[in-house]
Design an enzyme around this catalytic site. Structure first.
Site, PDB file in Angstrom:
ATOM      1  CE  LYS A   1     -17.218  -2.638   4.241  1.00 30.84           C
ATOM      2  NZ  LYS A   1     -18.184  -3.589   3.580  1.00 30.84           N
ATOM      3  CG  ASN A   2     -20.636  -3.597   7.100  1.00 28.74           C
ATOM      4  OD1 ASN A   2     -19.996  -3.315   6.098  1.00 28.74           O
ATOM      5  ND2 ASN A   2     -20.237  -4.622   7.928  1.00 28.74           N
TER       6      ASN A   2
ATOM      7  NE  ARG B   1     -24.047 -11.164   0.895  1.00 24.77           N
ATOM      8  CZ  ARG B   1     -24.794 -12.017   0.211  1.00 24.77           C
ATOM      9  NH1 ARG B   1     -24.436 -12.892  -0.846  1.00 24.77           N
ATOM     10  NH2 ARG B   1     -25.771 -12.636   1.093  1.00 24.77           N
TER      11      ARG B   1
ATOM     12  CB  CYS C   1     -15.485 -10.669   0.553  1.00 29.85           C
ATOM     13  SG  CYS C   1     -14.597  -9.120   0.849  1.00 29.85           S
TER      14      CYS C   1
ATOM     15  NE  ARG D   1     -21.161 -12.810   2.302  1.00 27.71           N
ATOM     16  CZ  ARG D   1     -20.530 -11.581   2.603  1.00 27.71           C
ATOM     17  NH1 ARG D   1     -19.201 -11.386   2.129  1.00 27.71           N
ATOM     18  NH2 ARG D   1     -20.864 -10.811   3.192  1.00 27.71           N
TER      19      ARG D   1
ATOM     20  CE  LYS E   1     -26.822 -18.911   8.379  1.00 26.90           C
ATOM     21  NZ  LYS E   1     -26.067 -19.676   7.452  1.00 26.90           N
TER      22      LYS E   1
ATOM     23  CG  ASP F   1     -17.143  -8.135   9.164  1.00 33.36           C
ATOM     24  OD1 ASP F   1     -17.125  -9.143   8.789  1.00 33.36           O
ATOM     25  OD2 ASP F   1     -18.149  -7.107   9.159  1.00 33.36           O
TER      26      ASP F   1
ATOM     27  NE  ARG G   1     -14.914  -4.422  -1.121  1.00 26.68           N
ATOM     28  CZ  ARG G   1     -15.388  -5.509  -0.718  1.00 26.68           C
ATOM     29  NH1 ARG G   1     -14.686  -6.707  -0.786  1.00 26.68           N
ATOM     30  NH2 ARG G   1     -16.638  -5.396  -0.298  1.00 26.68           N
TER      31      ARG G   1
END
Ligand code: UD1
Length: 430
Positions: A22-23, A102, A126, A131, A171, A316, A408
């Protein structure tokens, strides 16, 4: 709303086909905005987030056709999306769509690169921590964009196009690295991105951008060097296997015992996960085309883990690992360093009988002899699957509510587990 019912106690045995990540699929779809030509993506997982992004891209005028089957089904390997952003009809991504996911905020960089302007709603997604998007904005500013925040929208302008720059992230951020990369590939001049995230999904997107004509050095490292090119062209790319899905099923198998093969899993992206699982006494080894996970009756040893950017242990998989440690022989310590507030699964795991104390960003999990089934609520994507893992060994019946969180990010989860012997079924609301 759908629910999932699980009767615990069965071991898992068999093969699970790992879907495309997915990512990686989401930013790859978004990268299609960078070219007028067609980008063909194979092995796209069939997920609610993918469908939502199709709608969001459609809103910008992007044309998408879908073919193919789910991974493992009839030997086919995921869906094929043909994405054509020949004309960008609208450079605004509205609140109604962006607030649902997001990652849809990530359209900002390619829209800006292609059209010289973009107006994108501040994101939702989420509910894990605040975030912010300051690093995305920093990246776009370093590439010469002017940014304003207006009524909940980020309004970005670069009327003469983006230009190469030096982006040193204070970061590590996955999303901001995607943004910097997508902004830089067609910017005028050279860009250096320092402290880039090294997640394999970023490497996958970078490889696809190279196929589209981008010039990128240092893929897979924390310093990316990009030589801007005037335009990108179409390409064809298969989405990398989902390491989070693979890690999740590895933990499910470790929880129940049995032998499970994770076909198509990329072990080179799972080093730290395998190390942690081995330290807990689980037998994890490379198999041809994937990974084999085995636990034969022996108990699980407690572990001490901190989540970290890749190649560290992924946030995750934190909730899933915590589910596993609820049954360890002793006390485990898990520290979440990426997202504040990513412990919403703790209360629900406690409903199944887990013994977990929270101290700020650290969870102390005392292993228990037995978990018992209960009604539980999914609160976010990864939290919900941790409840499934716990329910697989809980005595009696567990009903998981708010399954849409699972949909999702996990393709046909109940089918994949059922095929390996789990007693699991979806209760449809209609
Ligand atoms: C991505 C993943 C998500 C994963 C996360 C961390 C996708 C679609 N999502 O999310 O599954 O959990 O990486 O591995 O790939 N931050 C800022 N400012 C910013 C952006 C981020 O301070 O502008 C902070 C975040 O609050 C967080 C940390 O940086 O504390 C990491 O977040 P980031 O890597 O950006 O996560 P996402 O890209 O949103």
């Amino acid at each position: 709303m759908d629910r999932i019912r699980i009767r615990g106690g069965n071991t898992l045995n068999g093969t699970i086909h790992i879907s495309g990540a997915k990512n990686a699929a989401l930013p790859l779809m978004i990268a299609a905005l960078l070219t007028e030509d067609t980008l063909t993506l194979h092995r796209v997982p069939r997920l609610a987030d993918v469908r939502l992004l199709q709608r969001i891209l459609g809103n910008h005028g992007v044309d998408i056709t879908v073919a193919g089957k789910r991974s493992g089904q009839n030997g086919r390997d995921g869906e094929t999306l043909r994405i054509s952003a020949k004309v960008i009809a609208d450079t605004t991504a509205p609140y109604e769509l962006v607030s649902k996911m997001r990652a849809s905020f990530w359209v900002l960089a390619p829209l800006l690169a292609r059209c010289g302007e973009a107006k994108v709603s501040l994101p939702g997604g989420c509910a894990i921590g605040t975030r912010p998007v300051d690093l995305h904005i920093l990246a776009m500013e370093k590439l010469g964009a002017e940014i304003a925040i207006d009524a909940g929208y980020v309004v970005a302008r670069a009327p003469k196009g983006l230009k190469g720059g030096h982006i040193a992230f204070p970061k590590v951020s996955v999303g901001a690295t995607h943004a910097a990369l997508m902004g830089a590939v067609t910017a005028k001049g050279d860009t250096v991105i320092e402290n880039a995230a090294r997640e394999p999904e970023i490497g996958d997107v970078a490889q696809c951008l190279v196929k589209m004509g981008a010039v990128i050095e240092g893929i897979g490292s924390s310093t990316l060097k990009i030589k801007g090119v005037p335009r990108l062209h179409g390409a064809e790319h298969a989405v990398i296997a989902d390491r989070i899905e693979a890690g999740t099923y590895a933990m499910a198998a470790a929880m129940t015992g049995g032998v499970v093969k994770l076909a198509g899993a990329r072990i080179d992206t799972l080093d730290e996960v395998m190390t942690v699982m081995r330290s807990s006494g689980v037998d994890v080894e490379a198999a041809n085309d994937g990974l084999k996970v085995k636990r034969n009756g022996s108990g699980l040893a407690p572990i001490k883990v901190e989540t970290e950017p890749y190649p560290g242990f992924p946030t995750d998989l934190q909730a899933q690992l915590m589910a596993l440690t609820t049954r360890a022989r002793g006390t485990s310590i898990i520290r979440e360093t990426i997202f504040e507030n990513r412990f919403m699964h703790v209360q629900e795991l406690a409903r199944l009988g887990a013994d977990i104390q929270l101290h700020g960003d650290t969870a102390e999990i005392r292993g228990v002899d037995r978990l018992t089934g209960a009604q539980v609520m999914a609160t976010d994507l990864r939290a919900s699957v941790s409840l499934v893992i716990a329910a697989l060994v809980a005595e009696g019946e567990t009903t998981l509510h708010r399954v849409y969180h699972l949909d999702r990010g996990f393709e046909t989860l109940e089918d994949k587990l059922k095929a390996c012997g789990a007693d699991i079924e979806r209760l449809s609301s209609h």
